[in-house]
Every structure is written in C-alpha cells, then in structure tokens.
Design an enzyme around this catalytic site. Structure first.
Site, mmCIF file in Angstrom:
data_model
loop_
_atom_site.group_PDB
_atom_site.id
_atom_site.type_symbol
_atom_site.label_atom_id
_atom_site.label_comp_id
_atom_site.label_asym_id
_atom_site.label_seq_id
_atom_site.Cartn_x
_atom_site.Cartn_y
_atom_site.Cartn_z
ATOM 1 N N LYS A 30 -9.491 7.958 1.984
ATOM 2 C CA LYS A 30 -10.035 6.595 1.841
ATOM 3 C C LYS A 30 -11.486 6.517 2.307
ATOM 4 O O LYS A 30 -12.197 5.578 1.961
ATOM 5 C CB LYS A 30 -9.167 5.602 2.613
ATOM 6 C CG LYS A 30 -7.764 5.413 2.007
ATOM 7 C CD LYS A 30 -6.952 4.389 2.779
ATOM 8 C CE LYS A 30 -5.561 4.198 2.185
ATOM 9 N NZ LYS A 30 -4.610 5.269 2.564
ATOM 10 N N CYS A 69 0.810 -1.228 0.000
ATOM 11 C CA CYS A 69 0.000 0.000 0.000
ATOM 12 C C CYS A 69 0.838 1.270 0.000
ATOM 13 O O CYS A 69 0.294 2.370 -0.070
ATOM 14 C CB CYS A 69 -0.929 -0.009 1.206
ATOM 15 S SG CYS A 69 -1.832 -1.538 1.328
ATOM 16 N N HIS A 90 -9.605 2.105 -0.315
ATOM 17 C CA HIS A 90 -8.146 1.923 -0.294
ATOM 18 C C HIS A 90 -7.696 1.453 -1.679
ATOM 19 O O HIS A 90 -7.975 0.323 -2.074
ATOM 20 C CB HIS A 90 -7.779 0.903 0.786
ATOM 21 C CG HIS A 90 -6.321 0.865 1.101
ATOM 22 N ND1 HIS A 90 -5.345 1.394 0.269
ATOM 23 C CD2 HIS A 90 -5.650 0.356 2.176
ATOM 24 C CE1 HIS A 90 -4.155 1.210 0.808
ATOM 25 N NE2 HIS A 90 -4.321 0.594 1.968
ATOM 26 N N HIS A 116 -2.825 7.941 6.282
ATOM 27 C CA HIS A 116 -3.049 6.642 5.629
ATOM 28 C C HIS A 116 -4.495 6.227 5.911
ATOM 29 O O HIS A 116 -5.169 5.751 5.011
ATOM 30 C CB HIS A 116 -2.039 5.625 6.148
ATOM 31 C CG HIS A 116 -2.060 4.348 5.378
ATOM 32 N ND1 HIS A 116 -1.897 4.301 4.011
ATOM 33 C CD2 HIS A 116 -2.250 3.056 5.773
ATOM 34 C CE1 HIS A 116 -1.971 3.039 3.602
ATOM 35 N NE2 HIS A 116 -2.198 2.270 4.637
ATOM 36 N N PHE A 156 1.170 -3.179 4.590
ATOM 37 C CA PHE A 156 1.435 -4.553 5.026
ATOM 38 C C PHE A 156 2.910 -4.848 4.730
ATOM 39 O O PHE A 156 3.427 -4.451 3.680
ATOM 40 C CB PHE A 156 0.585 -5.543 4.214
ATOM 41 C CG PHE A 156 -0.800 -5.785 4.765
ATOM 42 C CD1 PHE A 156 -1.411 -4.871 5.592
ATOM 43 C CD2 PHE A 156 -1.498 -6.934 4.425
ATOM 44 C CE1 PHE A 156 -2.687 -5.092 6.092
ATOM 45 C CE2 PHE A 156 -2.766 -7.167 4.909
ATOM 46 C CZ PHE A 156 -3.366 -6.254 5.741
ATOM 47 N N GLU A 196 -1.968 5.195 13.986
ATOM 48 C CA GLU A 196 -1.578 6.415 13.258
ATOM 49 C C GLU A 196 -1.888 7.651 14.111
ATOM 50 O O GLU A 196 -1.105 8.602 14.157
ATOM 51 C CB GLU A 196 -2.289 6.497 11.893
ATOM 52 C CG GLU A 196 -1.741 7.627 11.021
ATOM 53 C CD GLU A 196 -2.218 7.575 9.569
ATOM 54 O OE1 GLU A 196 -3.111 6.762 9.255
ATOM 55 O OE2 GLU A 196 -1.683 8.357 8.757
#
Lengths: 101, 405
Positions: free
Chosen positions: B328, B156, B333, B296, B391, B307
């Site tokens: 998002k 990502c 995403h 994010h 990830f 975050e």
C-alpha cells in the site's frame, strides 16, 4: 389501431437489423430472421425494451412496458423474426395487443 | 478429502500498471502510483490524491469487452473483467475441456463504483452497473461457467475472503477451478469526504507520492488506490493433468471476526494475532516456518501499530527475522481488491525470491520490525502470510507456499 404497410415492415426490419448489428458487433449480412438473439448474437432481454423505446418515439406509440411483459409471457421472443413480428403487432395494436389473445 | 490447491493464473491492474509483470517490476523498483486525483477536480477536498489506474486502461477495455457489455459495466467492473480475461489467458485453461459445473467464480466487492464520477450511467443501465454481483456474473458468463458464482463483501478483506472460499471449494472436491479476485475504486468526492470525516485518509497532498507511509513515524492515514486482482485457483490434480504452470500453492487460510468495533481494530492487535495464529494452526505450520509477511499495512496510526504488535505476539523473536512489507505504500489501499492484489505480489515474491519494499519509510521507534525500507531485497521464501484486516472486524490471513510438488 395503426395500419401496417409494406413500408412500415421494411422500416422496422431495417431498424431491428441495424440495431443488432451495432449492439452485437456483427455484420448485418450475418443476421437473418432465424437468427437466435441470445444463442447466436449473445444478446440480452434489455435489447427488446430498448427497441420498443426507439419505436415508441418513432411511431408515437401508446404502449406500457407492463403490457409488453404480459404479452411476452405467452409469446416469448427468441429470434430476430419473432421480434420483428412482435414489434409490428405492438405498432399496430399498442396497448390493445393483449386483446389479441 | 483435502485436495491441494494451486495458483495457475494471476493478474493485477493497479496504479503501477495494467498487467502483472509491470506491476511487479514497478513494485520492486519502489515506484509510487499516487498522484493528484485526475478523475474529477478534487479542489475543496481535504484529500486530493489517490493511486489511479493509468488512463491507457481504456485501450484494454476496447480490446477485451464488447461495446454493449462495456456500457453495462462500471469502470471498476471493467477492470475486474479485463483482469480476469488476462489471468485466464495466462492459465492457458481451455474451459471446454472441463466440467463447467465444477468451475466457479468468487469476487470480493465493496461496491461497483457507480458513483458521481462514473460516466455513462443511464436509467437503462443503472441497475446493471450497481449490482454488487455483476463482476462475478460477467466473468462466469464470459466462459459459461456454471458452478458457484458469487460476491463476498467484507470491506478491505473482501478479496482475501474470496481466496479462502475458493480454496474451500477446491480442497473439498466441490470444484476443480475457481476464479477468485476483487476490484475496487472509491476515488469519488462522496467517499473521500466520508473517510476524511473518519480521519482515516492521509491529507498529505504534497508531494502525493510521499503520502502513503505505512509503519512510519509520520503516517497520517491511508491513501485510496484503485485496481483489480485475479487468481485462478485449480486443484493440483487438474493442473498437473494439463501440464499447467503452477505459480504457488495456497496452503490454507484463517478468517475471523473481531466482533468489537465497526471501525477500530481490537486493542493491541489481539484480533489480528488470533487470525495469524489460526492460519498457522490450520496449515499445521510453526511460527518459524514463515519467511515473509505481506502486511495489511494501511498507513493508519492504529492498524500499523496493532499489526506490528500482533506479529510480535505471534512470532516472538522470529518476528525480527521476517521481512514485513506494505504494498500500500506504493499503490494505496485498493479496498476490496487489496487482499488479492497483495496475495498476487506475495506469490511473485516467492517465485522471484525477492520482497518488494515499503517506501516512504521513516522509523517509528515503537514499530521495530524489518519493514524493508525503500529498497527491494533478495529473500528466499517457502511460506508466506498475506494479511487483510477490515473495517467491521473482518480479518483474513492467507498462507501461500512455494510449489514443490
């Protein structure tokens, strides 16, 4: 060995010209035997293989891709005229094309 | 040598629209692009929603890509290519006036989307459609660019990494122009099942537009989006020489690896905080210099919690004065494309002095920052951070600056 007639030559030319006109989105009148497949038409090497598949079916050819690969190493194809000439040799000699060298 | 790097071309394709202006306008309005999946029948899947690119995209493909080339590309590769063409057009660059060995392409790609949903895959084009390097290759061939041309795969964070590497090429005087970006779609049954197994996806199918709710108390996972984003990075010297429009400056970035877990972020957001701290250090900024963070913000339990903690650790009291938003919430995403799409929206936020909202927001008492709930707001920005945390522990923070010469 298959016999190449004027009719075969005309058929192969017609298929090749039509194929490149369609795939490269150009008018058929813009193509001639000196047209460079890569520089002038933005073509790619896969087109040659796709044409071989077309001719394999059309003329029931016994030709292996590896044979064509070996032949092309010594006889590279860049122009429409060279491609037509090679296709005619493949139709005429099939897997025996390597024996021409 | 450390040359200034500026953005002279920009474009987005997403569920909110097929060009940058439409995307911006819809994001400001707080529109959701999430709907029931139409690319295939999602019946039987736990998750049946996604943010798909509008079907009018097919028109752009016909306008921009030769039929033969289009057959050799997946739908995602087509998105990347069309997006790049528009970004380059906006930049008004005439590559014939450049040394093309100093023009590069770097694209963040997780995969090309040659899944069971992809149409027209044959034995003749299967390899071409699957090659992860194909997106950057097609762009480079389109303009005959002969500098570095490659793909970055950091899940990502892929396209955020692409921005960083593009910045490096220009700032170190190894390139004058770098087309950077990313494209992705994992809207297919196999990947949805896979992410459902990981409990990573929202299963709030009804109503679809309410499913992506970053930083909210009732968040239950991310929603898959698809799309592409492209930035044209250029040396300031080159941009000024051709009197180009400069959208923003890329001031710098930080990349880190958490080296912790293949899926989960480090506890308490330690890795995320380190990345933002390094981004500030690399750009010689203080925490109070940052006026906006494009988060994010995935809408997963862990990402949003960590975050938020990371932002509070890095920015201390100033954290409460920084708007933190998640795009998002509207476009889902977009995986490999997320970093660049969010950087592009951040740039428009700087230009327009306005930040886009985090929609579907319902306060989580533990997450107490200003997430700009549901309505865009006017906000002056000189420096902004755009975060990507992937990830595998691939982290990136990009620092963008209002261009002031």
């Amino acid at each position: 060995m298959k016999k190449i007639t004027d009719e075969t030559r005309a058929e192969v030319s017609e298929v090749v010209y039509g194929f490149f006109a369609e795939e490269c989105e150009v008018g058929i009148e813009e193509i001639n035997d000196d047209t460079d497949i890569f520089q002038d038409l933005g073509g790619d090497s896969l087109m040659f293989l796709e044409l071989i598949e077309i001719f394999k079916k059309k003329y029931d050819l016994n030709i292996d891709l590896k044979t064509i690969g070996k032949y092309n190493v010594k006889h590279p194809v860049n122009t429409i005229g060279e491609l037509i000439k090679t296709q005619l040799l493949i139709i005429e000699h099939e897997n025996a094309i390597l024996e021409l060298d | 040598m450390n040359r200034k790097v500026v953005v002279t071309g920009i474009n987005i394709i997403s569920s909110l629209g097929l060009d940058i202006v439409t995307n911006w306008e819809n994001a400001v309005r707080g529109i959701s692009g999430v709907k029931r999946i139409s690319l295939f029948d999602p019946g039987g899947l736990q998750t049946q929603i996604a943010a798909e690119v509008p079907s009018e995209f097919e028109y752009l493909v016909n306008q921009n890509i030769r039929k033969r080339s289009a057959r050799q590309m997946t739908r995602v590769t087509q998105m990347c290519f069309v997006c790049a063409r528009e970004a380059v057009e906006k930049s008004q660059i005439d590559f014939e006036r450049f040394d093309k060995t100093r023009c590069a392409v770097i694209v963040g790609v997780v995969n090309t989307g040659n899944s069971s949903v992809e149409k027209g895959t044959t034995i003749q084009n299967a390899i071409l459609k699957s090659m992860n390097n194909s997106m950057s290759a097609w762009i480079s061939m389109e303009y005959r660019l002969m500098g570095p041309n490659y793909t970055v795969a950091t899940a990502c964070a892929s396209s955020a990494y692409a921005i960083g590497f593009g910045y490096d090429l220009i700032s170190s005087d190894r390139a004058d122009i770098v087309i950077v970006g990313g494209a992705d779609s994992i809207i297919n049954p196999e990947e949805i099942r896979g992410f459902n197994e990981l409990y990573a996806l929202s299963v709030s199918n009804d109503p679809p537009e309410k499913a992506s709710r970053p930083f909210s108390i009732n968040r239950d996972g991310f929603v898959i989006g698809e799309g592409a984003g492209i930035l044209v990075l250029e040396s300031e010297k080159s941009a000024l020489a051709r009197n180009a429009r400069i959208y923003a400056e890329v001031l710098g970035y930080a990349l880190t690896s958490e080296a912790f877990n293949i899926m989960a972020p480090m506890k308490e957001g330690i890795g995320m905080a380190s990345t933002m701290e390094l981004a500030l250090k690399n750009t010689k900024l203080k925490p109070e210099d940052i006026q906006y963070i494009n988060a994010h913000g995935t809408s997963t339990i862990l990402n949003d919690r960590y975050e938020t903690l990371a932002i509070k650790k890095v920015f201390q009291d100033h954290a409460y004065r920084i708007p933190v938003t998640s795009l998002k919430s509207m476009i889902g995403h977009t995986i490999g494309a997320a970093g660049v799409i969010e950087a592009a929206i951040t740039i428009l936020s700087i230009i327009n002095k306005k930040v886009t909202p985090t929609i579907n927001y319902q306060k989580d008492p533990e997450l107490d920052l200003d997430f700009v709930p549901d309505k865009a707001k006017e906000h002056e920005i000189t420096h902004a951070l755009s975060n990507s945390f992937a990830f595998g522990g691939h982290n990136a923070s990009i620092v963008l600056k209002r261009y002031s010469g």
